[in-house]
Design a protein around this motif. Structure first.
Motif: not given
Length: 158
Positions: A7-36
């Protein structure tokens, strides 16, 4: 970095990545993957809103990331926007900042402004604005002064 730093330093137009730090679940777990996927992704910073105080509630400062637009034949049907308060528990990082010479098409919204389009040049921004009419929209060029001010003040987000 934290949401408050974005909020303080990134200018408008910046590409920003966000993460909760958890590993990506396998694709077969569709609900867990959607939540991730709801807590891990990227988006373009399009709006910053200051804190609001009303008689019945107070909201902290927040920012909005545009994650994508979906449609066909040049018609956008759905735009995915996500709001994050500065008290978010997610971790953020700036992947890309707007380059010198790029042009932002901005529109005032409430107490702030919203990025409508990030163009490569002034001509491209004016063409986009002519094709996509927006009331009170203006053009703001990314300058070397803006980038160097961030570096001098130690606010480099990337």
């Amino acid at each position: 970095m934290s949401a408050a730093l974005i909020f303080d330093i990134a200018p408008l137009g910046s590409l920003v990545a966000y993460s909760d730090g958890t590993p990506r679940p396998p694709a077969r777990f569709t609900r867990k993957l959607a939540a991730w996927e709801r807590r891990n992704g990227t988006g373009r910073l399009v709006r910053k809103e200051p804190a609001r105080e009303r008689p019945t509630y107070t909201s902290p400062p927040c920012f909005t990331l545009h994650e994508g637009s979906f449609g066909q034949n040049g018609i956008i049907l759905v735009s995915v926007m996500r709001n994050y308060g500065i008290d978010s528990d997610l971790k953020f990082r700036v992947i890309e900042r707007p380059r010198i010479g790029q042009v932002r098409v901005l529109q005032p919204v409430g107490d702030g402004v919203e990025l409508l389009h990030l163009a490569e040049s002034r001509v491209a921004a004016e063409l986009w604005l002519a094709r996509n009419r927006h009331h009170q929209a203006g053009i703001d060029e990314v300058t070397a002064d803006e980038i160097s001010a961030d570096a001098v003040e130690g606010r480099a987000a990337a």
